[in-house]
Design a protein around this motif. Sequence first.
Motif, mmCIF file in Angstrom:
data_model
loop_
_atom_site.group_PDB
_atom_site.id
_atom_site.type_symbol
_atom_site.label_atom_id
_atom_site.label_comp_id
_atom_site.label_asym_id
_atom_site.label_seq_id
_atom_site.Cartn_x
_atom_site.Cartn_y
_atom_site.Cartn_z
ATOM 1 N N THR A 75 -7.832 12.988 -2.225
ATOM 2 C CA THR A 75 -7.692 11.922 -1.213
ATOM 3 C C THR A 75 -7.833 12.463 0.206
ATOM 4 N N TYR B 198 0.856 -1.186 0.000
ATOM 5 C CA TYR B 198 0.000 0.000 0.000
ATOM 6 C C TYR B 198 0.891 1.235 0.000
ATOM 7 N N ALA C 52 -14.902 4.662 0.789
ATOM 8 C CA ALA C 52 -14.496 3.598 1.726
ATOM 9 C C ALA C 52 -15.667 2.651 1.967
ATOM 10 N N MET D 61 -15.990 0.394 -0.959
ATOM 11 C CA MET D 61 -14.937 -0.639 -0.955
ATOM 12 C C MET D 61 -15.270 -1.753 0.031
ATOM 13 N N ALA E 97 -7.693 6.872 3.697
ATOM 14 C CA ALA E 97 -6.747 5.936 3.056
ATOM 15 C C ALA E 97 -6.088 5.070 4.130
ATOM 16 N N THR F 112 -4.452 0.226 -0.587
ATOM 17 C CA THR F 112 -4.830 1.568 -1.059
ATOM 18 C C THR F 112 -3.566 2.336 -1.428
ATOM 19 N N LEU G 51 -8.575 2.497 5.449
ATOM 20 C CA LEU G 51 -8.811 1.416 4.484
ATOM 21 C C LEU G 51 -7.728 0.352 4.591
ATOM 22 N N LEU H 102 -7.369 -0.155 -4.435
ATOM 23 C CA LEU H 102 -7.883 1.210 -4.657
ATOM 24 C C LEU H 102 -6.760 2.223 -4.861
ATOM 25 N N CYS H 103 -6.945 3.084 -5.877
ATOM 26 C CA CYS H 103 -6.063 4.252 -6.011
ATOM 27 C C CYS H 103 -6.934 5.488 -6.218
ATOM 28 N N VAL I 108 -10.731 9.079 -2.979
ATOM 29 C CA VAL I 108 -10.602 8.291 -1.744
ATOM 30 C C VAL I 108 -11.222 9.080 -0.582
#
Length: 420
Positions: free
Chosen positions: A80, A3, A57, A60, A85, A96, A88, A72-73, A52
């Motif tokens: 973001t 990540y 979230a 996801m 992030a 992420t 997650l 995820l990006c 993000v």
Amino acid sequence: MKYDVKDVSLASKGVDRIEWAEASMPVLRRIRSQFEKKKPLEGLRIAACLHVTTETANLMRTLKDGGAQVFLCASNPLSTQDDVAAALVKKFGIPTFAIKGEDNRTYYRHINAVLDARPQFTMDDGADLVGTLHKSRKKQMADDVIGGTEETTTGVIRLKAMEAARVLGYPIVAVNDADTKHLFDNRYGTGQSSIDGIIRATNVLLAGSNFVVCGYGWCGRGTAMRAEGMGANVIVTEVDPLRALEAVMDGFRVMPIAQAAPIGDIFITATGDINVIRPEHFVRMKDMAIICNTGHFNVELDIPGLKNLCGKPRRVREFVEQFTIKRNGHRINLLADGRLVNLSAAEGHPACVMDMSFANQAKAAQFVLKNYKKLENKVYAVPEKIDTDIARIKLKTMGLKIDKLTAEQKEYLASWELGT
Ligand code: ADE
């Protein structure tokens, strides 16, 4: 687990905020509990390129609880939320790759990181993920992809162009075009969150200001409506005669940007096109004019052109870069580097509206997985049943009931359809 986030110690704040958003996402919650039981996405490797945020979230989590492996990006370098992030990664175990303020190289490194997971499904917002996947070096990856979804107007336009050029490598559902998406997210979501971003960045009073909205699509009209509600005098600029006429009849002043430039106090672009506000307009603006964008890409304001007119800009507040025009000394305040002001300077659309957008995403993913063998490499609409089901459930979760057609009314309507 690989990540790349700013700081994993932000996770607990992120978890609190994700749960806060979850409370306003009853439709997605319902889908999540169905997904938990039935695991309709079992084993599906999903690469997601989305803003993000707390709402993302929750999407996801839904996909993961449905059995998918999710990577995820970010779909924008500035949108973001670093605490999200972190949460997650730490709490939800979702790889992420997103850092607020990342440069362009890092942005694409992160897109490539999710593609390294060799996805079977893509979930995109703006089509940068799909675009990167279709680049010549990676093109063969499309063979492993059964389908995808696209969240936003700009992305759908790009994908339809790829379809027309016969280069689209797999079917993609245009979530943006669902009624329960664009009529609410683009209109009420963008309307409220863009005003929120402008206010958080500047603390400017909207009442009595001249507020110029460039573009009268769903995002533009939402923004115009909410600015008017705050007491601003709204001016709309358009290139489409029909939309311009709608803006007039909705009660707004309509004029070319060249005419609006010396009048406006605040300018916001929502067109999806490039160089909507250009140097010849900047030079005519008042001292201390505010300019920003809520379209997907930071191309609607001609920022290189603005730079050419000015000395070095000064960061005068978080998210405010002040440019002084050499010719007349007027200060032009650019918000959030011309990127999406609602997601950069504020938190994006409220969860209540993203609930429907992301319910469409989850159900569209399920639809593609069930039907991909019958689909061609085209852009598809969200099936109408998904759209109306989401509207029905949303109303129900709001505690609202509506009328049903009586037998007599049904018969009457059917007689018209049959031409009897
Ligand atoms: N696009 C606009 N607002 C958003 C949000 N809150 N989350 C994800 N994507 C968005």
